[in-house]
Design a protein around this motif. Structure first.
Motif, short mmCIF file in Angstrom:
data_model
loop_
_atom_site.label_atom_id
_atom_site.label_comp_id
_atom_site.label_asym_id
_atom_site.label_seq_id
_atom_site.Cartn_x
_atom_site.Cartn_y
_atom_site.Cartn_z
N GLU A 149 0.83 -1.21 0.00
CA GLU A 149 0.00 0.00 0.00
C GLU A 149 0.86 1.26 0.00
N LEU A 150 1.96 1.22 0.73
CA LEU A 150 2.87 2.36 0.75
C LEU A 150 3.50 2.55 -0.62
N LEU A 151 3.96 1.47 -1.24
CA LEU A 151 4.60 1.57 -2.55
C LEU A 151 3.62 2.11 -3.59
N LYS A 152 2.36 1.68 -3.52
CA LYS A 152 1.36 2.18 -4.46
C LYS A 152 1.08 3.67 -4.23
N ALA A 153 1.13 4.09 -2.97
CA ALA A 153 0.91 5.51 -2.68
C ALA A 153 2.08 6.36 -3.19
N LEU A 154 3.27 5.81 -3.13
CA LEU A 154 4.46 6.55 -3.55
C LEU A 154 4.62 6.60 -5.06
N SER A 155 4.19 5.55 -5.74
CA SER A 155 4.55 5.41 -7.15
C SER A 155 3.47 4.68 -7.94
N SER A 156 3.16 5.21 -9.11
CA SER A 156 2.27 4.52 -10.03
C SER A 156 3.03 3.53 -10.91
N ARG A 157 4.35 3.51 -10.76
CA ARG A 157 5.19 2.63 -11.57
C ARG A 157 6.19 1.91 -10.65
N VAL A 158 5.72 0.86 -10.01
CA VAL A 158 6.57 0.08 -9.11
C VAL A 158 7.07 -1.15 -9.85
N PHE A 159 8.39 -1.25 -10.00
CA PHE A 159 9.01 -2.40 -10.66
C PHE A 159 9.71 -3.25 -9.60
N HIS A 160 9.25 -4.50 -9.41
CA HIS A 160 9.95 -5.39 -8.50
C HIS A 160 11.06 -6.08 -9.30
N ILE A 161 12.28 -5.61 -9.10
CA ILE A 161 13.41 -6.04 -9.91
C ILE A 161 13.84 -7.47 -9.57
N SER A 162 14.01 -7.72 -8.29
CA SER A 162 14.42 -9.05 -7.84
C SER A 162 14.26 -9.08 -6.31
N GLU A 163 14.59 -10.20 -5.72
CA GLU A 163 14.53 -10.32 -4.26
C GLU A 163 15.86 -9.96 -3.60
N LYS A 164 16.81 -9.48 -4.38
CA LYS A 164 18.17 -9.23 -3.89
C LYS A 164 18.46 -7.74 -3.78
N PRO A 165 18.51 -7.18 -2.55
CA PRO A 165 18.92 -5.78 -2.41
C PRO A 165 20.27 -5.56 -3.09
N GLY A 166 20.34 -4.48 -3.83
CA GLY A 166 21.51 -4.20 -4.66
C GLY A 166 21.12 -4.18 -6.13
N ASP A 167 20.14 -5.02 -6.50
CA ASP A 167 19.71 -5.05 -7.89
C ASP A 167 18.89 -3.82 -8.26
N GLY A 168 18.21 -3.22 -7.29
CA GLY A 168 17.54 -1.95 -7.55
C GLY A 168 18.56 -0.88 -7.90
N ALA A 169 19.65 -0.84 -7.13
CA ALA A 169 20.72 0.12 -7.40
C ALA A 169 21.35 -0.12 -8.76
N ARG A 170 21.56 -1.38 -9.11
CA ARG A 170 22.14 -1.69 -10.43
C ARG A 170 21.23 -1.20 -11.55
N THR A 171 19.93 -1.43 -11.39
CA THR A 171 18.98 -0.98 -12.41
C THR A 171 18.97 0.53 -12.52
N LYS A 172 18.99 1.21 -11.36
CA LYS A 172 18.96 2.67 -11.37
C LYS A 172 20.22 3.24 -12.04
N LEU A 173 21.36 2.63 -11.79
CA LEU A 173 22.59 3.14 -12.39
C LEU A 173 22.60 2.94 -13.90
N VAL A 174 22.07 1.81 -14.36
CA VAL A 174 21.95 1.60 -15.81
C VAL A 174 21.04 2.67 -16.41
N ASN A 175 19.90 2.90 -15.75
CA ASN A 175 18.96 3.92 -16.23
C ASN A 175 19.60 5.31 -16.23
N ASN A 176 20.27 5.66 -15.15
CA ASN A 176 20.82 7.01 -15.05
C ASN A 176 22.04 7.22 -15.93
#
Length: 290
Positions: A149-176
């Motif tokens: 519910e919190l994630l939906k309130a924060l963002s209309s575009r929530v991507f669950h990348i993986s179950e491994k913390p660190g992969d969100g950062a990897r995705t963000k760095l590729v995007n940026n």
């Protein structure tokens, strides 16, 4: 989940806090800049003196500071969150960080039984405020579901990348990295248009509707043409993010063709004195080249 703390309420954190308050959430806020927390207090936020206080009332904590040193201080400093975090609490790490830093923070929090969601964001302050930004979430499915519910309130575009913390950062760095390349390319193209005497507004109109279009290029070059360099995203942010992306590339043995020059352009804009200006200042940098 009916109460959340936001530690770091600058452009993005402040936008998220305001969004949650508008949606009826109880929000605790903390920042070293009192003017920022005071503005949110007027919207109904509870102001905290230190991150450690956040764990008293809330069990979910959004960390939205700038970099790894600030994140480490917020989490594990003398007045950090970890002083009072309880097993079962959840920490959302929203800054753009090196993957190994996210992994290290998550491991330390896990020792206290605290969950980590690696949740870097994209979209800018306006989208943070209206809840339409993107979140790249990495963490266990059960924790993501519990925070749904919190994630939906924060963002209309929530991507669950993986179950491994660190992969969100990897995705963000590729995007940026791509965002940085696109912005430098747009600034260079507009600087060339200026040099050869084209009408810049008309040129940008054409690009916006043609194959050269990129969201960040159009957004930033519109500001540049208006002479508007008030910081929404400081030069230092993509300077940091492209530097981290190139470090990640090197550690993976990947030879980047465009990332290095793009990263260097942001460093040059910083050195030229535009560090605290909007990253639209890349147009000034490239427009001044002989």
């Amino acid at each position: 989940m009916n109460r959340v703390s936001v530690i770091g309420v600058g452009n993005m954190g402040g936008g998220m806090a305001a969004n949650l308050l508008a949606r009826g959430w109880a929000v605790d806020v903390c920042d070293i800049d009192f003017a920022k927390v005071e503005a949110l207090q007027l919207l109904g936020a509870e102001v905290l003196e230190s991150p450690a206080q956040a764990a008293v009332n809330a069990s979910v904590h959004i960390v939205c500071v700038v970099d790894a040193p600030q994140t480490g201080e917020v989490l594990f400093g003398p007045r950090g969150l970890a002083q009072r975090l309880q097993p079962g609490h959840t920490v959302l790490l929203c800054p753009t960080l090196a993957p190994e830093d996210v992994e290290a923070f998550a491991a330390r929090l896990a020792e206290q039984g605290v969950h980590t969601l690696d949740a870097p964001m994209s979209g800018g302050p306006a989208r943070a405020r209206d809840g339409s930004m993107s979140l790249m979430v990495a963490g266990p499915q059960a924790v993501v579901t519990a925070a749904g519910e919190l994630l939906k309130a924060l963002s209309s575009r929530v991507f669950h990348i993986s179950e491994k913390p660190g992969d969100g950062a990897r995705t963000k760095l590729v995007n940026n990295l791509l965002a940085g390349i696109n912005l430098v390319g747009a600034a260079e193209a507009m600087a060339l248009a200026q040099r050869i005497g084209l009408d810049l507004a008309k040129t940008l109109d054409v690009i916006e509707q043609s194959s050269g279009q990129s969201w960040i290029g159009i957004d930033r070059m519109r500001r540049a043409l208006a002479g508007d360099y008030a910081p929404r995203a400081h030069v230092t942010l993509l300077e940091k993010d492209t530097r981290l992306a190139m470090e990640m590339a090197r550690s993976a043995g990947f030879a980047s063709l465009l990332g290095g020059p793009a990263s260097a352009a942001f460093a040059q804009a910083h050195a030229a004195g535009w560090a605290e200006e909007d990253d639209a200042a890349l147009f000034k940098l490239l427009g001044g080249r002989s």
